[in-house]
Write a protein that holds these residues in place. Structure first.
Motif, PDB file in Angstrom:
ATOM      1  N   GLU A  25      62.161 -16.575  48.633  1.00  0.00           N
ATOM      2  CA  GLU A  25      63.400 -16.747  49.393  1.00  0.00           C
ATOM      3  C   GLU A  25      63.390 -17.973  50.289  1.00  0.00           C
ATOM      4  O   GLU A  25      64.415 -18.331  50.867  1.00  0.00           O
ATOM      5  N   GLY A  26      62.250 -18.629  50.440  1.00  0.00           N
ATOM      6  CA  GLY A  26      62.177 -19.807  51.285  1.00  0.00           C
ATOM      7  C   GLY A  26      60.788 -19.984  51.844  1.00  0.00           C
ATOM      8  O   GLY A  26      59.888 -19.184  51.565  1.00  0.00           O
ATOM      9  N   PRO A  27      60.575 -21.054  52.624  1.00  0.00           N
ATOM     10  CA  PRO A  27      59.253 -21.317  53.177  1.00  0.00           C
ATOM     11  C   PRO A  27      58.697 -20.121  53.949  1.00  0.00           C
ATOM     12  O   PRO A  27      59.392 -19.527  54.771  1.00  0.00           O
ATOM     13  N   TYR A  28      57.471 -19.769  53.651  1.00  0.00           N
ATOM     14  CA  TYR A  28      56.836 -18.615  54.296  1.00  0.00           C
ATOM     15  C   TYR A  28      55.686 -19.033  55.193  1.00  0.00           C
ATOM     16  O   TYR A  28      54.994 -18.188  55.738  1.00  0.00           O
ATOM     17  N   GLN A  63      40.539 -36.232  29.003  1.00  0.00           N
ATOM     18  CA  GLN A  63      40.611 -36.971  30.260  1.00  0.00           C
ATOM     19  C   GLN A  63      42.074 -37.266  30.576  1.00  0.00           C
ATOM     20  O   GLN A  63      42.863 -37.592  29.671  1.00  0.00           O
ATOM     21  N   PRO A  64      42.462 -37.197  31.847  1.00  0.00           N
ATOM     22  CA  PRO A  64      43.836 -37.580  32.217  1.00  0.00           C
ATOM     23  C   PRO A  64      43.989 -39.092  32.176  1.00  0.00           C
ATOM     24  O   PRO A  64      42.994 -39.821  32.175  1.00  0.00           O
ATOM     25  N   PRO A  65      45.219 -39.580  32.132  1.00  0.00           N
ATOM     26  CA  PRO A  65      45.423 -41.036  32.140  1.00  0.00           C
ATOM     27  C   PRO A  65      44.865 -41.652  33.423  1.00  0.00           C
ATOM     28  O   PRO A  65      44.999 -41.085  34.512  1.00  0.00           O
ATOM     29  N   ALA A  66      44.234 -42.798  33.273  1.00  0.00           N
ATOM     30  CA  ALA A  66      43.549 -43.444  34.399  1.00  0.00           C
ATOM     31  C   ALA A  66      44.513 -44.276  35.241  1.00  0.00           C
ATOM     32  O   ALA A  66      45.515 -44.791  34.740  1.00  0.00           O
ATOM     33  N   GLN A  67      44.169 -44.394  36.519  1.00  0.00           N
ATOM     34  CA  GLN A  67      44.904 -45.220  37.473  1.00  0.00           C
ATOM     35  C   GLN A  67      46.390 -44.889  37.491  1.00  0.00           C
ATOM     36  O   GLN A  67      47.265 -45.764  37.450  1.00  0.00           O
ATOM     37  N   THR A  68      46.660 -43.593  37.562  1.00  0.00           N
ATOM     38  CA  THR A  68      48.033 -43.108  37.628  1.00  0.00           C
ATOM     39  C   THR A  68      48.178 -42.156  38.807  1.00  0.00           C
ATOM     40  O   THR A  68      47.206 -41.780  39.467  1.00  0.00           O
ATOM     41  N   THR A  69      49.414 -41.732  39.033  1.00  0.00           N
ATOM     42  CA  THR A  69      49.725 -40.839  40.142  1.00  0.00           C
ATOM     43  C   THR A  69      49.525 -39.378  39.746  1.00  0.00           C
ATOM     44  O   THR A  69      49.962 -38.956  38.674  1.00  0.00           O
ATOM     45  N   VAL A  70      48.881 -38.638  40.616  1.00  0.00           N
ATOM     46  CA  VAL A  70      48.817 -37.181  40.497  1.00  0.00           C
ATOM     47  C   VAL A  70      49.860 -36.613  41.445  1.00  0.00           C
ATOM     48  O   VAL A  70      49.829 -36.900  42.641  1.00  0.00           O
ATOM     49  N   LEU A  71      50.783 -35.813  40.924  1.00  0.00           N
ATOM     50  CA  LEU A  71      51.779 -35.147  41.765  1.00  0.00           C
ATOM     51  C   LEU A  71      51.476 -33.652  41.789  1.00  0.00           C
ATOM     52  O   LEU A  71      51.538 -32.980  40.754  1.00  0.00           O
ATOM     53  N   ASP A  72      51.158 -33.138  42.961  1.00  0.00           N
ATOM     54  CA  ASP A  72      50.949 -31.704  43.160  1.00  0.00           C
ATOM     55  C   ASP A  72      52.273 -31.137  43.669  1.00  0.00           C
ATOM     56  O   ASP A  72      52.600 -31.234  44.848  1.00  0.00           O
ATOM     57  N   TRP A  73      53.047 -30.559  42.735  1.00  0.00           N
ATOM     58  CA  TRP A  73      54.401 -30.081  43.039  1.00  0.00           C
ATOM     59  C   TRP A  73      54.355 -28.602  43.404  1.00  0.00           C
ATOM     60  O   TRP A  73      53.805 -27.791  42.674  1.00  0.00           O
ATOM     61  N   VAL A  98      51.805 -35.204  47.283  1.00  0.00           N
ATOM     62  CA  VAL A  98      52.006 -33.761  47.454  1.00  0.00           C
ATOM     63  C   VAL A  98      53.468 -33.480  47.789  1.00  0.00           C
ATOM     64  O   VAL A  98      54.115 -34.238  48.502  1.00  0.00           O
ATOM     65  N   HIS A  99      53.981 -32.385  47.234  1.00  0.00           N
ATOM     66  CA  HIS A  99      55.371 -32.011  47.490  1.00  0.00           C
ATOM     67  C   HIS A  99      55.477 -30.509  47.626  1.00  0.00           C
ATOM     68  O   HIS A  99      54.842 -29.747  46.888  1.00  0.00           O
ATOM     69  N   ASP A 100      56.289 -30.062  48.569  1.00  0.00           N
ATOM     70  CA  ASP A 100      56.521 -28.634  48.775  1.00  0.00           C
ATOM     71  C   ASP A 100      57.859 -28.467  49.486  1.00  0.00           C
ATOM     72  O   ASP A 100      58.364 -29.408  50.109  1.00  0.00           O
ATOM     73  N   MET A 106      53.231 -29.615  53.327  1.00  0.00           N
ATOM     74  CA  MET A 106      52.950 -31.007  52.967  1.00  0.00           C
ATOM     75  C   MET A 106      52.062 -31.673  54.005  1.00  0.00           C
ATOM     76  O   MET A 106      51.174 -32.455  53.663  1.00  0.00           O
ATOM     77  N   ASP A 107      52.292 -31.376  55.288  1.00  0.00           N
ATOM     78  CA  ASP A 107      51.426 -31.915  56.339  1.00  0.00           C
ATOM     79  C   ASP A 107      49.979 -31.488  56.104  1.00  0.00           C
ATOM     80  O   ASP A 107      49.044 -32.294  56.196  1.00  0.00           O
ATOM     81  N   PHE A 108      49.796 -30.203  55.830  1.00  0.00           N
ATOM     82  CA  PHE A 108      48.454 -29.650  55.631  1.00  0.00           C
ATOM     83  C   PHE A 108      47.795 -30.278  54.399  1.00  0.00           C
ATOM     84  O   PHE A 108      46.643 -30.734  54.449  1.00  0.00           O
ATOM     85  N   ALA A 109      48.512 -30.300  53.279  1.00  0.00           N
ATOM     86  CA  ALA A 109      47.946 -30.821  52.037  1.00  0.00           C
ATOM     87  C   ALA A 109      47.636 -32.310  52.147  1.00  0.00           C
ATOM     88  O   ALA A 109      46.597 -32.776  51.654  1.00  0.00           O
ATOM     89  N   GLU A 110      48.518 -33.057  52.790  1.00  0.00           N
ATOM     90  CA  GLU A 110      48.279 -34.490  52.965  1.00  0.00           C
ATOM     91  C   GLU A 110      47.054 -34.730  53.839  1.00  0.00           C
ATOM     92  O   GLU A 110      46.183 -35.552  53.502  1.00  0.00           O
ATOM     93  N   HIS A 111      46.953 -33.997  54.944  1.00  0.00           N
ATOM     94  CA  HIS A 111      45.828 -34.168  55.865  1.00  0.00           C
ATOM     95  C   HIS A 111      44.502 -33.860  55.180  1.00  0.00           C
ATOM     96  O   HIS A 111      43.539 -34.644  55.271  1.00  0.00           O
ATOM     97  N   HIS A 112      44.444 -32.734  54.485  1.00  0.00           N
ATOM     98  CA  HIS A 112      43.178 -32.339  53.858  1.00  0.00           C
ATOM     99  C   HIS A 112      42.857 -33.213  52.646  1.00  0.00           C
ATOM    100  O   HIS A 112      41.677 -33.438  52.342  1.00  0.00           O
ATOM    101  N   GLY A 113      43.883 -33.711  51.972  1.00  0.00           N
ATOM    102  CA  GLY A 113      43.638 -34.643  50.885  1.00  0.00           C
ATOM    103  C   GLY A 113      43.035 -35.944  51.389  1.00  0.00           C
ATOM    104  O   GLY A 113      42.108 -36.501  50.780  1.00  0.00           O
TER     105      GLY A 113
END
Length: 348
Positions: A25-28, A63-73, A98-100, A106-113
């Motif tokens: 239903e929304g951010p928890y 192997q994933p493609p090299a030198q590309t963006t990983v998006l954690d959606w 990171v996206h949420d 996003m703050d948490f995931a960005e900081h820990h990343g």
């Protein structure tokens, strides 16, 4: 975060939201502490599922493609994206995005990343990036199906059209796994299936008459977890069997070289080595059921899914090995009806 500082009431609330469907239903996430508590417990268990998936991809020489963006959606605490980058190495990618729906997440995931990978660009997804057409090397999806709305489906479809590869892990329950199978059906064509399927044919699980079945697997848990007082308390309070870690997943790749050429004896892998072709190979779904002198296993191959019987005397070593969660995943059987008479395990 440790077991002494963990807020058990936060975990109780989050668990109730997940089970009731309120999480959709929304951010928890109410506070950073919510994310810290989740990341330390539920997040670790999700990380162990990702470890199992990534280990299987390594066994398949992918192997994933090299030198590309990983998006954690739908990143949540960001454990999935971090595990992917950690496994293949931060130097393999150009950045982690990171996206949420939650700014707090996003703050948490960005900081820990950034803490985990100081040499890698780690950033929140901007509105421009999300609405743009920039290619995405690896689209990471983790435990999102239960929270998708119609608007999310539209956005997700647009991201998939930009993705070279998709790594998708979900819970291993009947309902979610079969929904994931429907996504496989939609995406097969633009993408090729890397895993878990040993073929590019239609999903046998979705065939008529197999409604009671679902594609799922079990990840190993760290040694000693059942003797750890913190994890024991967590398992009891959350109603979780610490011995069982079911998951379902898809690994998809739209690059032409991702296909295994079934017409040739061998094919060069991304690491310069050779991969055996997948023609005639099978993947065991779920866990084999062992009895005295034989085992029943639910088998998937290009012809569909079916239950097979393996006598212990046919291959005593394999019979024993199939009791382990880390057993080899791909096999080729010689069969008489539903009875396996000879076995071959794919080299890793």
């Amino acid at each position: 975060m440790n077991w002494e500082s963990l807020d058990w009431e936060i975990l109780d609330r989050l668990r109730a939201d997940f089970l009731s469907g309120a999480a959709a239903e929304g951010p928890y996430w109410h506070t950073i502490t919510d994310l810290e508590c989740y990341n330390f417990t539920f997040g670790q268990r999700i990380g162990w599922k990702w470890d199992a998936v990534l280990d299987e991809l390594k066994r398949r020489h992918w192997q994933p493609p090299a030198q590309t963006t990983v998006l954690d959606w739908g990143c949540g605490s960001g454990v999935a994206g971090r595990n992917v980058v950690e496994f293949f190495g931060a130097g393999h990618f150009s950045r982690l995005v990171v996206h949420d729906h939650s700014n707090l997440a996003m703050d948490f995931a960005e900081h820990h990343g950034r803490r985990r990978f100081p040499e890698l660009t780690v950033e929140r997804a901007s509105a421009t990036f999300m609405a743009g057409s920039e290619p995405i090397g690896v689209l990471v999806l983790s435990h999102v199906l239960n929270e998708l709305h119609d608007t999310d489906l539209t956005a997700l479809g647009a991201l998939m059209s930009r993705a070279e590869t998709i790594l998708w892990v979900e819970p291993g329950n009947h309902e979610v796994s079969r929904v994931l199978g429907q996504w496989r059906k939609k995406l097969l064509g633009p993408f090729q299936v890397v895993a878990p399927c040993p073929h590019q044919a239609a999903c046998g699980i979705l065939a008529a008459g197999n409604e009671q079945h679902w594609c799922h697997f079990f990840a190993p848990t760290p040694a000693g977890i059942q003797a750890d007082s913190g994890w024991v308390k967590f398992g009891q309070r959350a109603g979780i069997d610490l011995r069982s870690l079911p998951y379902s997943f898809l690994a998809l790749d739209r690059r032409p070289e991702a296909a295994l050429d079934e017409r040739r004896e061998h094919e060069a892998g991304p690491d310069g080595g050779h991969r055996p072709p997948l023609q005639g190979w099978s993947r065991i779904i779920g866990e084999p059921r062992h009895y005295k002198g034989y085992a029943k296993l639910f088998n998937c191959d290009a012809t569909g899914v079916t239950e097979l019987t393996l006598q212990k005397r046919t291959d005593p070593a394999l019979f024993k090995e199939l009791k382990r969660a880390s057993a080899p995943v791909l096999h080729r059987w010689t069969r008489e009806g539903d009875k396996i008479t000879a076995t071959e395990t794919m080299p890793e």
